[in-house]
Design a protein around this motif. Structure first.
Motif, PDB file in Angstrom:
ATOM      1  N   THR A 184       0.836  -1.202   0.000  1.00  0.00           N
ATOM      2  CA  THR A 184       0.000   0.000   0.000  1.00  0.00           C
ATOM      3  C   THR A 184       0.865   1.245   0.000  1.00  0.00           C
ATOM      4  O   THR A 184       2.062   1.208   0.315  1.00  0.00           O
ATOM      5  CB  THR A 184      -0.919   0.035   1.237  1.00  0.00           C
ATOM      6  N   VAL A 185       0.236   2.354  -0.357  1.00  0.00           N
ATOM      7  CA  VAL A 185       0.872   3.677  -0.335  1.00  0.00           C
ATOM      8  C   VAL A 185      -0.053   4.627   0.425  1.00  0.00           C
ATOM      9  O   VAL A 185      -1.254   4.675   0.120  1.00  0.00           O
ATOM     10  CB  VAL A 185       1.107   4.217  -1.766  1.00  0.00           C
ATOM     11  N   PRO A 186       0.457   5.372   1.399  1.00  0.00           N
ATOM     12  CA  PRO A 186      -0.404   6.307   2.126  1.00  0.00           C
ATOM     13  C   PRO A 186      -1.031   7.341   1.189  1.00  0.00           C
ATOM     14  O   PRO A 186      -0.347   7.879   0.306  1.00  0.00           O
ATOM     15  CB  PRO A 186       0.557   6.971   3.125  1.00  0.00           C
ATOM     16  N   VAL A 187      -2.302   7.594   1.362  1.00  0.00           N
ATOM     17  CA  VAL A 187      -2.993   8.577   0.523  1.00  0.00           C
ATOM     18  C   VAL A 187      -2.300   9.931   0.611  1.00  0.00           C
ATOM     19  O   VAL A 187      -2.078  10.596  -0.416  1.00  0.00           O
ATOM     20  CB  VAL A 187      -4.473   8.711   0.954  1.00  0.00           C
ATOM     21  N   ARG A 188      -1.961  10.343   1.808  1.00  0.00           N
ATOM     22  CA  ARG A 188      -1.342  11.656   1.996  1.00  0.00           C
ATOM     23  C   ARG A 188      -0.015  11.754   1.252  1.00  0.00           C
ATOM     24  O   ARG A 188       0.308  12.786   0.662  1.00  0.00           O
ATOM     25  CB  ARG A 188      -1.138  11.918   3.488  1.00  0.00           C
ATOM     26  N   GLU A 189       0.772  10.662   1.266  1.00  0.00           N
ATOM     27  CA  GLU A 189       2.050  10.672   0.562  1.00  0.00           C
ATOM     28  C   GLU A 189       1.845  10.773  -0.946  1.00  0.00           C
ATOM     29  O   GLU A 189       2.588  11.477  -1.646  1.00  0.00           O
ATOM     30  CB  GLU A 189       2.847   9.406   0.904  1.00  0.00           C
ATOM     31  N   ALA A 190       0.855  10.075  -1.464  1.00  0.00           N
ATOM     32  CA  ALA A 190       0.581  10.131  -2.904  1.00  0.00           C
ATOM     33  C   ALA A 190       0.115  11.516  -3.316  1.00  0.00           C
ATOM     34  O   ALA A 190       0.550  12.053  -4.348  1.00  0.00           O
ATOM     35  CB  ALA A 190      -0.475   9.089  -3.268  1.00  0.00           C
ATOM     36  N   LEU A 191      -0.752  12.114  -2.516  1.00  0.00           N
ATOM     37  CA  LEU A 191      -1.262  13.445  -2.837  1.00  0.00           C
ATOM     38  C   LEU A 191      -0.147  14.476  -2.792  1.00  0.00           C
ATOM     39  O   LEU A 191      -0.041  15.347  -3.667  1.00  0.00           O
ATOM     40  CB  LEU A 191      -2.380  13.808  -1.864  1.00  0.00           C
ATOM     41  N   TYR A 192       0.705  14.370  -1.790  1.00  0.00           N
ATOM     42  CA  TYR A 192       1.848  15.282  -1.686  1.00  0.00           C
ATOM     43  C   TYR A 192       2.770  15.145  -2.894  1.00  0.00           C
ATOM     44  O   TYR A 192       3.185  16.135  -3.496  1.00  0.00           O
ATOM     45  CB  TYR A 192       2.610  14.994  -0.394  1.00  0.00           C
ATOM     46  N   ALA A 193       3.091  13.906  -3.269  1.00  0.00           N
ATOM     47  CA  ALA A 193       4.003  13.668  -4.388  1.00  0.00           C
ATOM     48  C   ALA A 193       3.415  14.166  -5.705  1.00  0.00           C
ATOM     49  O   ALA A 193       4.137  14.655  -6.579  1.00  0.00           O
ATOM     50  CB  ALA A 193       4.340  12.185  -4.486  1.00  0.00           C
ATOM     51  N   MET A 194       2.096  14.027  -5.872  1.00  0.00           N
ATOM     52  CA  MET A 194       1.452  14.489  -7.104  1.00  0.00           C
ATOM     53  C   MET A 194       1.655  15.981  -7.311  1.00  0.00           C
ATOM     54  O   MET A 194       1.853  16.438  -8.440  1.00  0.00           O
ATOM     55  CB  MET A 194      -0.040  14.166  -7.078  1.00  0.00           C
ATOM     56  N   LEU A 271      -2.261  20.977   2.178  1.00  0.00           N
ATOM     57  CA  LEU A 271      -2.226  21.281   0.745  1.00  0.00           C
ATOM     58  C   LEU A 271      -1.297  22.450   0.463  1.00  0.00           C
ATOM     59  O   LEU A 271      -0.573  22.451  -0.536  1.00  0.00           O
ATOM     60  CB  LEU A 271      -3.641  21.586   0.237  1.00  0.00           C
ATOM     61  N   ARG A 272      -1.300  23.437   1.348  1.00  0.00           N
ATOM     62  CA  ARG A 272      -0.365  24.556   1.166  1.00  0.00           C
ATOM     63  C   ARG A 272       1.071  24.050   1.212  1.00  0.00           C
ATOM     64  O   ARG A 272       1.913  24.468   0.402  1.00  0.00           O
ATOM     65  CB  ARG A 272      -0.588  25.617   2.235  1.00  0.00           C
ATOM     66  N   GLN A 273       1.384  23.158   2.136  1.00  0.00           N
ATOM     67  CA  GLN A 273       2.736  22.625   2.220  1.00  0.00           C
ATOM     68  C   GLN A 273       3.120  21.901   0.936  1.00  0.00           C
ATOM     69  O   GLN A 273       4.251  22.031   0.449  1.00  0.00           O
ATOM     70  CB  GLN A 273       2.854  21.680   3.409  1.00  0.00           C
ATOM     71  N   ALA A 274       2.191  21.129   0.378  1.00  0.00           N
ATOM     72  CA  ALA A 274       2.486  20.395  -0.854  1.00  0.00           C
ATOM     73  C   ALA A 274       2.800  21.354  -2.002  1.00  0.00           C
ATOM     74  O   ALA A 274       3.783  21.174  -2.728  1.00  0.00           O
ATOM     75  CB  ALA A 274       1.312  19.490  -1.217  1.00  0.00           C
ATOM     76  N   PHE A 275       1.970  22.381  -2.170  1.00  0.00           N
ATOM     77  CA  PHE A 275       2.176  23.327  -3.275  1.00  0.00           C
ATOM     78  C   PHE A 275       3.418  24.188  -3.078  1.00  0.00           C
ATOM     79  O   PHE A 275       4.108  24.523  -4.043  1.00  0.00           O
ATOM     80  CB  PHE A 275       0.947  24.215  -3.442  1.00  0.00           C
ATOM     81  N   THR A 276       3.712  24.581  -1.859  1.00  0.00           N
ATOM     82  CA  THR A 276       4.887  25.434  -1.627  1.00  0.00           C
ATOM     83  C   THR A 276       6.179  24.632  -1.603  1.00  0.00           C
ATOM     84  O   THR A 276       7.271  25.220  -1.618  1.00  0.00           O
ATOM     85  CB  THR A 276       4.745  26.224  -0.310  1.00  0.00           C
ATOM     86  N   SER A 277       6.083  23.299  -1.584  1.00  0.00           N
ATOM     87  CA  SER A 277       7.282  22.454  -1.628  1.00  0.00           C
ATOM     88  C   SER A 277       7.764  22.206  -3.049  1.00  0.00           C
ATOM     89  O   SER A 277       8.870  21.702  -3.246  1.00  0.00           O
ATOM     90  CB  SER A 277       7.015  21.118  -0.934  1.00  0.00           C
ATOM     91  N   ALA A 278       6.945  22.525  -4.034  1.00  0.00           N
ATOM     92  CA  ALA A 278       7.384  22.380  -5.433  1.00  0.00           C
ATOM     93  C   ALA A 278       8.553  23.322  -5.680  1.00  0.00           C
ATOM     94  O   ALA A 278       8.476  24.511  -5.367  1.00  0.00           O
ATOM     95  CB  ALA A 278       6.236  22.702  -6.379  1.00  0.00           C
ATOM     96  N   ASP A 279       9.656  22.815  -6.225  1.00  0.00           N
ATOM     97  CA  ASP A 279      10.840  23.664  -6.373  1.00  0.00           C
ATOM     98  C   ASP A 279      11.287  23.822  -7.822  1.00  0.00           C
ATOM     99  O   ASP A 279      12.439  24.130  -8.100  1.00  0.00           O
ATOM    100  CB  ASP A 279      11.993  23.149  -5.520  1.00  0.00           C
ATOM    101  N   HIS A 280      10.359  23.594  -8.781  1.00  0.00           N
ATOM    102  CA  HIS A 280      10.707  23.873 -10.169  1.00  0.00           C
ATOM    103  C   HIS A 280      10.868  25.385 -10.364  1.00  0.00           C
ATOM    104  O   HIS A 280      10.358  26.183  -9.572  1.00  0.00           O
ATOM    105  CB  HIS A 280       9.624  23.341 -11.113  1.00  0.00           C
TER     106      HIS A 280
END
Length: 326
Positions: A184-194, A271-280
Motif C-alpha cells: 500500500t501507499v499512504p494517501v497523503r504521501e501520494a497526494l503530496y508527491a502528485m 495542501l499549502r505545504q504540498a504546493f509550496t514544496s514544489a521547487d521547479h
C-alpha cells in the motif's frame, strides 16, 4: 487584452488606482515574472520525480531564466527603468506604459502565449489571451488535488488511509520509491508527491481510487470554479489527464487555492505545504518568498501557475503551446 479593477471588465483600456501596488512598484515584479517565464528553457519532460531547473542567462534585476535575445533584455531594462523613474501620480502612466510593453512582448513570442495575473490585495487583474484553450497537462493536477482535499474535509475520502499499490515494483524512480515493495501507499504521501513533485505514478494511484469525472462530481466542481470547458476535463487511470483549460481557468484554480489555504479547513495546511514544496523554476518567484506553484509540460503545452505569498500576494499564470513530451 483586458484589465479589470473593482469588478469591472474594460476591453482596450486601463483603469489604474493610485494605491494599486500591483500596477506601481509591484508592476516591475509582474514584468519580471512574465519575462522570466517566457525566457525559460528548462526541460520539464521527466515529470516523475525529476524537478526542472531554470536556464541561466543575463537578466535585469529580479529575473531568472534565459532572456534569449537583445530585444527581450532591452524590454526588461526599459520596464524597470520607467518604473524607477516615476514617482507619485505619474506612476499610473508608468503602469499603463508597462502594460503596453508586456502586451507587445507577449505578441512578439512564437506560437501562443496567454497570461492571467491578479493582485490579491485589491483584485486588480491583468490578462492577455486569457481565454485561449490549451491542453492542460499537469497543471490539471491542481484542481484535482483541491477537490480531493475538499472530499477529505467532508469525510468522503480517508486522507489518512492507504491506497493499494498497483505500481509495486515500478516506483524505484518515483517520489514514492520508499513504497516500491509495499502493498500500500499512504494517501497523503501520494497526494503530496502528485503536487510537490508532479509524480505521475502517485497521480495514477489516486485516479484509480477517485476518478475525476462527471459521474464522480468532478465536472460539477470545475464548473463551480468557473472553468470554461469543464466537460473536457477528466482525471482517470484509463485515459490519464484529459482536458483543456485557459489561463483564466488556471487563475480561477489559484484563487480557489488561495481562499482554501486561508480557510482553516482540516487539510488546508497540508495542501499549502504540498504546493509550496514544489521547487521547479519557470515563472519568477522573489528570493526567500513562499509560493504555491504547479507546472505542466507535454506536447503543445508548457505552463506554470504561481500563488506568491509576498507582502502583497499575487497570482500569475502563464500558458503556452511551447511544450514537448521530449
Amino acid at each position: 487584452c483586458t484589465v479589470r479593477r473593482g469588478g469591472q471588465n474594460r476591453q482596450g483600456e486601463q483603469e489604474m488606482g493610485k494605491s494599486g501596488v500591483f500596477w506601481r512598484a509591484g508592476a516591475a515584479v509582474l514584468a519580471a515574472a512574465m519575462l522570466a517565464g517566457c525566457g525559460a528553457t528548462a526541460d520539464l519532460a521527466a515529470q516523475s520525480a525529476v524537478r526542472p531547473a531554470a536556464s541561466g542567462g543575463g537578466a535585469a534585476p529580479g529575473l531568472t531564466g534565459g532572456l534569449e535575445n537583445s530585444s527581450q533584455a532591452a524590454l526588461s531594462a526599459w520596464a524597470w527603468g520607467i518604473l524607477a523613474a516615476q514617482t507619485g501620480d505619474s506612476a499610473e502612466t508608468a503602469a499603463e506604459d508597462l502594460q503596453t510593453a508586456i502586451d507587445a512582448f507577449c505578441a512578439a513570442q512564437p506560437g501562443s502565449i496567454s497570461v492571467w495575473a491578479c493582485d490579491l490585495e485589491d483584485d486588480a487583474v491583468y490578462k492577455c489571451n486569457a481565454d485561449v484553450l490549451y491542453y492542460g497537462a499537469s497543471i490539471l493536477k491542481s484542481p484535482y488535488a483541491l477537490w480531493l482535499c475538499k472530499l477529505a474535509d467532508d469525510g468522503k475520502l480517508a486522507i489518512g488511509g492507504a491506497l493499494p499499490n498497483t505500481h509495486r515494483g515500478l516506483l524505484a524512480q518515483s517520489s514514492l520509491s520508499a513504497y516500491n515493495e509495499s502493498d500500500t501507499v499512504p494517501v497523503r504521501e501520494a497526494l503530496y508527491a502528485m503536487i510537490a513533485d508532479s509524480d505521475n505514478d502517485a497521480t495514477d494511484l489516486l485516479m484509480q481510487n477517485w476518478p475525476g469525472t462527471e459521474a464522480s462530481g468532478y465536472t460539477a466542481f470545475l464548473q463551480a470554479l468557473g472553468y470554461s470547458r469543464p466537460d473536457t476535463v477528466s482525471m482517470t487511470s484509463a485515459d490519464g489527464i484529459q482536458g483543456e483549460l485557459s489561463a483564466a481557468d488556471a487563475g480561477a484554480t489559484m484563487q480557489a487555492l488561495w481562499h482554501y489555504m486561508d480557510s482553516g479547513a482540516p487539510n488546508s495546511a497540508f495542501l499549502r505545504q504540498a504546493f509550496t514544496s514544489a521547487d521547479h523554476e519557470a515563472l519568477y518567484v522573489p528570493a526567500g518568498v513562499a509560493a504555491a506553484k504547479k507546472y505542466g509540460s507535454w506536447d503543445g503545452a508548457f505552463h506554470d501557475e504561481i500563488l506568491v505569498f509576498d507582502e502583497n500576494p499575487y497570482i500569475l499564470c502563464c500558458l503556452t503551446d511551447w511544450g514537448s513530451s521530449d
